[in-house]
Every structure is written in C-alpha cells, then in structure tokens.
Design a protein around this motif. Structure first.
Motif, PDB file in Angstrom:
ATOM      1  N   UNK A  34     -33.219  24.431 -62.424  1.00  0.00           N
ATOM      2  CA  UNK A  34     -33.296  25.219 -61.188  1.00  0.00           C
ATOM      3  C   UNK A  34     -33.918  24.390 -60.067  1.00  0.00           C
ATOM      4  N   UNK A  35     -34.706  23.387 -60.428  1.00  0.00           N
ATOM      5  CA  UNK A  35     -35.278  22.528 -59.388  1.00  0.00           C
ATOM      6  C   UNK A  35     -34.181  21.779 -58.631  1.00  0.00           C
ATOM      7  N   UNK A  36     -33.179  21.293 -59.358  1.00  0.00           N
ATOM      8  CA  UNK A  36     -32.127  20.531 -58.680  1.00  0.00           C
ATOM      9  C   UNK A  36     -30.924  21.389 -58.286  1.00  0.00           C
ATOM     10  N   UNK A  37     -30.781  22.581 -58.857  1.00  0.00           N
ATOM     11  CA  UNK A  37     -29.705  23.451 -58.365  1.00  0.00           C
ATOM     12  C   UNK A  37     -30.122  24.193 -57.097  1.00  0.00           C
ATOM     13  N   UNK A  38     -31.400  24.630 -57.030  1.00  0.00           N
ATOM     14  CA  UNK A  38     -31.817  25.514 -55.933  1.00  0.00           C
ATOM     15  C   UNK A  38     -33.086  25.060 -55.218  1.00  0.00           C
ATOM     16  N   UNK A  39     -33.590  23.870 -55.529  1.00  0.00           N
ATOM     17  CA  UNK A  39     -34.897  23.460 -54.996  1.00  0.00           C
ATOM     18  C   UNK A  39     -34.905  22.964 -53.570  1.00  0.00           C
ATOM     19  N   UNK A  40     -33.821  23.159 -52.831  1.00  0.00           N
ATOM     20  CA  UNK A  40     -33.859  22.810 -51.403  1.00  0.00           C
ATOM     21  C   UNK A  40     -34.079  24.066 -50.570  1.00  0.00           C
ATOM     22  N   UNK A  41     -34.865  24.985 -51.125  1.00  0.00           N
ATOM     23  CA  UNK A  41     -35.334  26.136 -50.342  1.00  0.00           C
ATOM     24  C   UNK A  41     -36.837  26.239 -50.547  1.00  0.00           C
ATOM     25  N   UNK A  42     -37.554  26.546 -49.478  1.00  0.00           N
ATOM     26  CA  UNK A  42     -38.997  26.722 -49.524  1.00  0.00           C
ATOM     27  C   UNK A  42     -39.359  27.788 -48.507  1.00  0.00           C
ATOM     28  N   UNK A  43     -40.616  28.229 -48.546  1.00  0.00           N
ATOM     29  CA  UNK A  43     -41.009  29.342 -47.671  1.00  0.00           C
ATOM     30  C   UNK A  43     -42.465  29.176 -47.269  1.00  0.00           C
TER      31      UNK A  43
END
Lengths: 447, 208
Positions: free
Chosen positions: A194-203
């Motif tokens: 999930x780090x490399x599938x979706x880790x280009x989102x932060x908040x």
C-alpha cells in the motif's frame, strides 16, 4: 545514607543486566544498592548511563526480563533528560517507518517517495513522512532572501517578503494532497504494498494566507482568467491555475501541522489548491503572473495530461476524484496474526468535497458493509474508516469503495480501464483489492 | 519603537488605501509589500505563454543548435534525441497504441513551450545558464530532429510560434469527468475482477 558506589560499579551492574536481560532476577541487595547509588548522589552518572543504554539498544528485548512479574528495566533508572534531542524524533523502535523511494525515475531529484500508509493512524500525516514529488530537487531557501512577486494583469505589481505575507490574516485548514500519479503503477504493473500503490497521498493542517487576499491586494484587472504559479526550484516548476480556483479556496501556505513548511514541502512558501492534483500546488512559490489564458507549460502539456485509448489527451484535469484504500490489513503491512476479531481500517478522500460513505467487502465484492467514519469528516481531507470483522481464517479478498457528497462512487478497476485504457498514467482512483492468504499475509490481488 | 507602532502604521495604510479605492471596489487592502518595478519584473518574468507571448529578443539557427545540443543536451538525451533521459524524438503514430511515445514530435502541442521549458529548467545540472540565443538554437535543433522545421530554419519570437506541431489539436477540454460510473451494490453483487486482463462486464441483472 546509602554507601557510595563508583561509576564503574554502576556501569558493571547495568551492563551485566543488559547483557543477560535478567533485571528481575537480580539479587535484592544488588538492586537496592543500585537505587541507593542513584539517590545517593550518583544520579548524573546513572542518567548518563541510562541515555547510553537507550541509544545503544537497537532491538526489542527478546527475553522475558521486562515482562510480568518482573519490573521492566526502564522503570528502575532515570530516563533520558529533556531536550534529548531538542527537536523530538520518533522512538528508535519506529526507525523502519520511513518514506520509500520509487524505482521508476532516472534521477533522485526529479523523483518521488511514498508515505508509509500501512504504519500510520488517524488522518494527519507526520511532516517527516509526507510524500515527496520534486521536479528539480529540494532547494535550500533562506527565507530572508525569498520573495513572492505578483504581476501581470494586476493594478499594482508587488513584491512580498515572508514577513509581509505572514502579517496578513491567516487561516488553518486540514486538506489532503495527492500526486496525480498516485497509483499509476496500478494501470499496468501493480505494486505489492500500500505504500507504493497509494503512498503519494498525505494530509496536513495547513496555515497560510488565502490567495484571494493577495490577489485583491494586487488588484486583478478585468479580462484576467488564469494565474501562472512558479516555483524557485531548479525546475522553476510552473502551472496555470484558473482564477476561479484562486479566489475559491487556494492558500499561500507557510505552515504544516503547526510548524513552518518542511523544505520538501516548499519552505518557505507554497501554493495549496485543495482537492486538485498535487503538482499544481507549486512549492517554493516565488511568482504569480495573472493573465487572460493558460500558459500551456511543459507540465500541463507534455506531462500531467491524460492520454486516452484513441490517442487524444485530456488537458487541465485538476480534481482528484474520490478514492479509498484499506491500510490495515494491507500489502506491505503486518500479516494478520490469526483468525478472530480484526478491525479493518483505511483512508478515503475526494477532491470534490466530503466523503459521505465508505463500503467494505471481505468476499471480493459480492457483499458490502458500510464502515464507520472517524469524525471530523472534512471536505477535501483524508477520512479514516473502520469496520469490525471476524476473520474465519480462510483466504479473503478485501476492498473499500468511497462515495463522496457529490454522489460520485469510486469505480472498479475494470470500469476505470474500460473508459481510460491503460496509458493514462494519471488519476487512477479505482477500488483496490487486497488478497488475504490463510497465513495472514496480504498481497495486491491485481498482481 | 513602541510595540503597537507597526500595527497602527498598517491600519493607517489600510485606511488610506480604502479611501483611495473608487466606489464598487470596497475590499480593504493592507498595503504590505513593495511595488515591483519593471526591472525586477523583467528579471523574473521568464515564461513564454502560448502561442509565444513573452518570448525574448534573440534568435538561433538549427546549425547553432546542433552545437548547443552536442555540448549540453546530448549526454542525457542521446545523439538522436532517443534518450536515455526524456525521449525527444519519434513516436509519431504511437499515441493510440499499447506503447505510446510522448515526444516533442508526437505529443507536444506548442513549439513555444519548448523554449519556455529549456529556458527555465535545462540543462538539468545548470538550469537558466543558457542565453536566449542558445535556447532558441537548441529549440530549433530539437524541432529539426523531429522534422518540424527545415535545416536552414532560424527560431526567434516571430518564427517559433508559427511552427506547426503535429499534436496541436490532440488535447481536449473542459475536463469531462466524472466519466466513470459505478453503482454501490451492497448484496449479491458482481465480484470485483482486479486482475490485469481479466476484465469482465457484469450483466445488468447482477447489478443492484
């Protein structure tokens, strides 16, 4: 009065205990002697030794010396003093929770790194784990020598210092930021974690001046419709922003999560366009030029345009549509320990507004249950969802589906690919399915 | 200076600005910042807006561009623009295939963008080190490699915007999204098919 003990003696006892991990098994008189030493005037020496012990220890104790009924080692001596260090760091035992680089780029300055979503809780991304996307590396900018120039179709071209900008009335808002290329691998070559599938989102909670305030200060002339934002990095990263967005909810941010921006996030000043693809939120912002039409820079023609199966391409696709992903259990995270109760938890977000509902399936999409949403649920912000689950220990396919307040439903992978094909690169927001094996291991079902 | 002085000065500045604003433009101003003078703006206003607004004076030929290219571009972009870094040449006719190559020749819609980008961001290790003449020349050579201009072409603020790019009309807007539609079925739904190549279209009766 306790008898005097030498530093050498204290050190010998401590080292013996550490080596054998037998704190609880030490003879009573030795423990008393040690405590006596601490209270008897050797406190500084013991504290220094304790610090040394804390630094030297690199892995959790494998023995049982710190477990009931024994007294844990860290209760029997002073801990580290204040300011250890002055800017606090995570526990040494969390040293593996770090950003991970992509292996898709030829350089490390025009590149990106991923947030470890599998290790995070709640909705706020710690500043040191916020994903990175740079087009020319991270500049080291002296804020005293940084300027923001506003010019073009304005009545009063103006140059602001950081002190000028920080005098304006400010606002703080919590918003996600997502790279338009987040999950790009899932179009063609799905990633395992999930780090490399979706880790280009932060908040983050962002603090800054509404861009509208600054544009009103300069006075926008009639006929203007766009504003060019330019960064002070080696790429002079540039995007055209519609004035409608600029006057809506755009921020000139100088702070994230209470402290000044990190260099990787645009220190000392960045644009923040809530809900829009991340690259438009120009970092290290140095210039705003107001004009009548978009500029058609390289980053909005050659890049960040969406190629369709027929060879045509969409331009100016700004919003990040509703998306969600289960972050526990998830690929790259800890395997499930065994059958029984597990909370399924994840993140949902939408560039169109608030998340209104998240559904979760554990049987590959045949049946769905609606998850609980942690409060507050904010517009254009990460929302944490949770669902209690009794795992029977059999293989399972887990997935989440977000619905936002506009009524938009996160699509399935086949629905997305049927329209966009596999060469679109950007704006992949399909439902993510994790395959849970009998062993408790989790993998990407698309691999 | 007493601690309240800056605030009072700002207030006076804001008030005096308010008085100066004609009726109909009532929003208050704070008066922070310094006016940007033309010289300051000229130094920072490095962009060229499509189709070519803001292109500077100067010019460069394909022949000059070949020299610039060999010196500062070729190490990354290759002898014929093929890479290893961003591919500049070729790919014409590939955009609707399984392996699209998005190059200056096949994908870029505007020639002025090439000047703008080289000027602001290239060469990678020394951005903003080229003169406008050198940037025009490098632009001319890259366009020549893509067979978009003849070998005797000279690029300047007048000629560059007139170069006809192959994919000029390849982009469309406004944003057509939301373009992908799902229905939130809850019970007895068509299962997900996440695997690549196993795309199946569910039957209507199976969708709630």
């Amino acid at each position: 009065m306790p008898r005097e003990v030498s530093e050498q003696e204290v050190r010998a006892v401590l080292e013996a205990e550490r080596a054998e991990n037998i704190r609880g098994a030490l003879p009573l008189d030795r423990r008393q002697m040690l405590r006596g030493a601490v209270w008897g005037g050797a406190a500084a020496a013991a504290a220094a030794l304790a610090r040394g012990a804390a630094v030297a220890q690199t892995a959790p104790a494998e023995g049982t010396g710190n477990l009931p009924p024994n007294t844990p080692e860290w209760m029997t001596q002073q801990g580290a003093p204040i300011l250890s260090p002055p800017y606090g760091l995570p526990s040494e035992f969390e040293k593996d929770v770090v950003r991970q680089p992509t292996d898709l780029t030829a350089t490390a300055t025009a590149s990106w790194s991923f947030t470890p979503l599998q290790d995070l809780h709640g909705i706020i991304t710690p500043n040191g784990l916020f994903f990175e996307r740079h087009h020319g590396g991270v500049p080291a900018i002296d804020p005293e020598q940084h300027r923001l120039m506003v010019h073009g179709m304005v009545e009063r071209p103006v140059i602001f210092t950081m002190n000028d900008l920080m005098r304006f009335p400010a606002v703080s808002r919590i918003h996600f930021l997502e790279c338009s290329g987040n999950s790009l691998t899932e179009y063609v070559n799905p990633e395992p974690s999930v780090q490399t599938t979706h880790g280009l989102v932060s908040c983050c909670e962002w603090t800054g001046v509404p861009l509208a305030t600054i544009l009103q200060e300069a006075g926008v002339e009639s006929g203007a419709a766009w504003v060019l934002a330019e960064g002070a990095d080696a790429a002079a990263m540039t995007r055209s922003i519609p004035l409608s967005k600029a006057f809506d909810d755009a921020l000139l941010a100088y702070s994230q999560n209470g402290e000044r921006l990190r260099p990787e996030q645009g220190y000392p000043l960045r644009l923040l366009l809530p809900g829009y693809e991340g690259n438009m939120s120009i970092k290290w912002l140095r210039r705003l030029e107001v004009g009548p039409e978009p500029w058609y820079t390289r980053e909005e023609t050659s890049k960040y345009t969406d190629l369709m199966p027929d060879g045509s391409a969409r331009k100016f696709t700004f919003a990040m549509e509703a998306k969600s992903v289960i972050t526990h259990p998830a690929g790259g995270g800890k395997p499930l320990g065994g059958p029984g109760f597990h909370e399924i938890s994840g993140l949902a977000w939408s560039g169109y507004g608030r998340i209104s509902r998240v559904d979760v399936t554990t049987d590959g999409g045949r049946n769905w249950r609606t998850a609980e949403l942690d409060q507050p649920v904010l517009a254009k912000c990460l929302t944490r969802f949770r669902l209690p689950w009794q795992w029977n220990g059999e293989p399972a396919l887990l997935a989440s589906r977000a619905i936002d307040e506009s009524g938009y439903v996160q699509p399935t992978r086949e629905q997305l690919l049927a329209v966009r094909g596999q060469n679109s690169v950007y704006h992949y927001n399909a439902i993510q399915t994790w395959r849970l094996a009998e062993s408790g291991e989790v993998s990407n079902a698309a691999v | 200076m007493p601690p309240f002085e800056p605030r009072r000065t700002a207030l006076i500045a804001a008030l005096s600005l308010c008085l100066a604003i004609p009726a109909g433009a009532q929003e208050s101003r704070f008066g922070f910042g310094e006016p940007a003078n033309p010289e300051q703006i000229a130094g920072w206003d490095i962009d060229a807006r499509t189709p070519g607004v803001g292109l500077p004076e100067g010019s460069g030929s394909v022949a000059d561009g070949r020299e610039v290219y060999v010196q500062v571009c070729m190490a990354c972009h290759g002898e014929e623009g093929q890479g290893p870094m961003d591919r500049l040449v070729g790919g014409v006719g590939t955009l609707d295939t399984d392996k699209p190559a998005k190059t200056v020749g096949s994908y870029w819609p505007y020639a002025a963008t090439l000047f703008d980008y080289i000027h602001r961001a290239m060469p990678f290790d020394r951005p903003q080190s080229l003169t406008p003449d050198e940037v025009y020349a490098a632009t001319a050579f890259v366009l020549y490699m893509n067979e978009l201009v003849p070998e005797d072409a000279v690029m300047n603020a007048e000629t560059l915007p007139k170069v006809e790019m192959r994919n000029r009309d390849g982009f469309y807007g406004p944003d057509p999204r939301p373009d992908v539609h799902n229905w939130p079925c809850m019970r007895n739904c068509e299962p997900l098919s996440p695997e690549v190549g196993e795309v199946e279209v569910p039957t209507q009766s199976e969708i709630q």
